[in-house]
Design an enzyme around this catalytic site. Sequence first.
Site, PDB file in Angstrom:
ATOM      1  NE  ARG A 181      -2.139   1.001   3.723  1.00 42.54           N
ATOM      2  CZ  ARG A 181      -1.738   2.056   4.445  1.00 42.54           C
ATOM      3  NH1 ARG A 181      -1.952   3.275   3.988  1.00 42.54           N
ATOM      4  NH2 ARG A 181      -1.132   1.891   5.597  1.00 42.54           N
ATOM      5  CE  LYS A 218      -4.716 -17.657  13.896  1.00 38.33           C
ATOM      6  NZ  LYS A 218      -3.341 -17.148  13.768  1.00 38.33           N
ATOM      7  CB  THR A 278      -1.758 -18.758  17.271  1.00 38.70           C
ATOM      8  OG1 THR A 278      -1.888 -19.126  15.900  1.00 38.70           O
ATOM      9  CG2 THR A 278      -1.694 -17.254  17.353  1.00 38.70           C
ATOM     10  CG  ASN A 299      -2.568 -12.272  17.642  1.00 40.07           C
ATOM     11  OD1 ASN A 299      -3.276 -11.284  17.663  1.00 40.07           O
ATOM     12  ND2 ASN A 299      -2.240 -12.879  16.507  1.00 40.07           N
ATOM     13  CB  VAL A 322      -2.502  -5.372  12.089  1.00 37.82           C
ATOM     14  CG1 VAL A 322      -3.839  -5.490  12.800  1.00 37.82           C
ATOM     15  CG2 VAL A 322      -2.448  -4.094  11.257  1.00 37.82           C
TER      16      VAL A 322
END
Length: 349
Positions: free
Chosen positions: A46, A202, A259, A267, A290
């Site tokens: 982007r 998750k 994860t 995360n 993010v």
Amino acid sequence: MPSRPDSRAVGAQPFKQLAFIGGGAWGTALALTALRAGRDCSLWIREPEVARVAASERRTLFLPGHPLPEALLISSELATVLAQAELAVLVVPSQYLRTVARDIQSHLTEGAALLICSKGIEAESCALMHEVVEEELGGRPWAVLSGPSFAAEVAEGQPTAVTVAGKDAALVARAAATFASPIFRPYTSSDPVGVQVGGAVKNVLAIACGIASGCGFGSNARAALITRGLAEVMRLGLALGARQETLAGLAGLGDLTLTCSSEQSRNFSFGMALGKGLTAQQAQAGSKAVVEGAENARSVIGLANKLAVEMPICQAVFEILYQDLPVLDAMHRLLTRPLKDEAAGAIES
């Protein structure tokens, strides 16, 4: 029927021209995978300056140490990236998918198919990713890809298995064949809802496991959170019509286990920082990536409330992030919930 290996993809004609829409770690790793499988690939980033550096220096901050081959066309111009694409691979953060879908509409070639690799649930609408795509790009054939896969390991060429799912069996087979190689094994499924629910929830549960680790809790607590977290995945998935075997497969239990068990997970690392006393803003400081679990804590709970599905672990993460619930209070609340039968609690509120 359960997910099964790529036998349906044997003989399927792979897509030759691929456009990857999203130049983060996962999008770049998938592009490298497709290049290894012999496909022609382009990558949309982007930010023009980031795209310029990636194209000229053949490197990306999202995957340090992994050079970008000259064969990979890189651009911030959607028209350039999508000019010849037979398959557009959507790998943007979940909360940006709708905007990007609108942006690419006029640049897609006639007959181009879509492969959705964004993991999440849209916050405002509580829509799954395929529902967002159908609303914005209705009529385009689509499939989804998800599974236990750290981007850095995929980029390194480490053995990886994922699930490709959709209602169009021919498209699913073609997408699986497109990425298949001796080190990247796509399994096929006709349950895209289950695959997407596993991929979205998750990330929220990984934050919970990270918080527990940051608080100093050990492996016992993590095992309990993973197991009871899987029950939450099951309840939400079944309420949406997913199949239990999908949620117990690669895109459900497999992705959840990966994860929730490693600091490689953004995360999990984010949750660890929260558990050590940092604020959400401090935990994310300096990271360009993010944290999908933080974004999706709102949307997962929004969808759960809409469907009257009980998800106490995800609810605790939501309240920590958005309602200032102290971390230790959240852990205490989870540990002092009313006793219940484990088997019944796995699929019932």
